[in-house]
Write an enzyme that holds these catalytic residues in place. Structure first.
Site, PDB file in Angstrom:
ATOM      1  CB  SER A 169      -0.004  -6.737   3.315  1.00 29.10           C
ATOM      2  OG  SER A 169       0.971  -7.689   3.844  1.00 29.10           O
ATOM      3  CG  ASP A 215       0.740  -3.757  10.652  1.00 27.76           C
ATOM      4  OD1 ASP A 215       0.993  -4.997  11.034  1.00 27.76           O
ATOM      5  OD2 ASP A 215       0.819  -3.284   9.262  1.00 27.76           O
ATOM      6  CG  HIS A 247      -0.822  -6.160   8.398  1.00 27.83           C
ATOM      7  ND1 HIS A 247       0.049  -5.668   7.897  1.00 27.83           N
ATOM      8  CD2 HIS A 247      -1.319  -7.284   7.475  1.00 27.83           C
ATOM      9  CE1 HIS A 247       0.530  -6.129   6.686  1.00 27.83           C
ATOM     10  NE2 HIS A 247      -0.258  -7.164   6.529  1.00 27.83           N
TER      11      HIS A 247
END
Length: 300
Positions: A169, A215, A247
């Site tokens: 991320s 995601d 994600h």
């Protein structure tokens, strides 16, 4: 019995030819023996890979680990170093890994022993605060690598010229920032990366971007895909989009992420062309791969 001179000459010629053939055979054996390829590439570590060996939960190396307190370091939040226990194989390449926004080291800790058991020193880190942005996480990854190679208790096990970065991320966005700041890095692997900077034409580090088709936090259309597409066309680069993933898929053990991360790190940190077979030709869509793009063959 008297031997005619011409007969003696032919016999000597045959013996010389046989000796030359034997010498050539021994020479070929020397070139193809188990140590020959290692001599060509002194960074090769571990046995020849197979699909099952890179998909396995653990590789050929036994792994030890050591905790690094945040109180003993500057520039990042401490973490855990995972490393091959053996001292008989020389030094190893190393990779630092950052968690994402609001997350801790524990969210990416599964990668530590998984990658280390394949022949790397792996530093999974905590950031200074859980809210740090990608540019800060990039600097922290570099600070962690500097600590690992210069001050850590395992610095003698690490080849400081063969380093890489990974992150999830905002940590993935941080891995791009780190590679931009330090072109000498040998590999970068952003995992479902997030960053406000969408273009990375400055990168000179072989980069594998891993996105997820489901995601909704860092959608591939606005993050992973433009990150990959903006990398220089002459750079060794790849884009792996996970199928049926979110994600947060990189936050738990995942065979597809591990398989291609190991192959990428081996290929570019260790210059180990034995792993090229898993990257070229490009992997096809499957139950776990939505899409894979990249350049083949690799140039690095």
């Amino acid at each position: 019995m008297q031997v005619h001179p011409h007969t003696r000459s032919r016999r000597a010629g045959r013996l010389a030819g046989a000796a030359a053939a034997l010498a050539a055979l021994l020479g070929l054996a020397g070139l193809t023996g188990p140590g020959a390829h290692a001599a060509d590439n002194p960074y090769e570590r571990g046995p020849a890979p197979t699909t099952s060996s890179i998909e396995a939960a653990r590789g050929p190396y036994a792994v030890s680990q050591t905790s690094v307190s945040s109180l003993l370091v500057t520039g990042f939040g401490g973490g855990t170093i995972y490393y091959p226990t053996t001292t008989g194989d020389g030094t190893f390449g190393a990779v630092a890994i950052s968690p994402g926004f609001t997350a801790y080291e524990s969210s990416i800790s599964w990668l530590g022993p998984r990658l280390a058991s394949q022949g790397f020193v792996v530093f999974t880190i905590d950031t200074l605060t859980t809210l740090d942005q990608p540019d800060s996480r990039g600097r922290q990854l570099l600070a962690a690598l500097d600590y690992l190679t210069q001050r850590s208790s395992v610095r003698g096990r690490v080849d400081s010229s063969r380093l890489g970065v990974m992150g999830h991320s905002m940590g993935g966005g941080g891995s791009l920032e780190a590679a931009k700041s330090r072109p000498a890095l040998q590999a970068a692997i952003p995992l479902t990366p997030w960053n406000t900077d969408k273009t990375w034409p400055e990168l000179r580090t072989p980069t594998l971007v891993i996105g997820a088709d489901g995601d909704t936090i860092a959608p591939v259309a606005t993050h992973s895909e433009p990150f990959y597409s903006s990398l220089p066309s002459g750079l060794d680069r790849a884009y792996l989009e996970l199928n049926g993933a979110t994600h947060f898929t990189p936050n738990s053990s995942n065979t597809t992420i591990a398989k291609y991360s190991i192959s990428w790190l081996k290929r570019f940190i260790d210059n180990d062309t034995r792993y090229e077979q898993f990257l070229c030709p490009l992997p096809r869509p499957s139950a776990t791969i939505e899409e894979y793009r990249g350049n083949c063959p690799h140039t690095g």
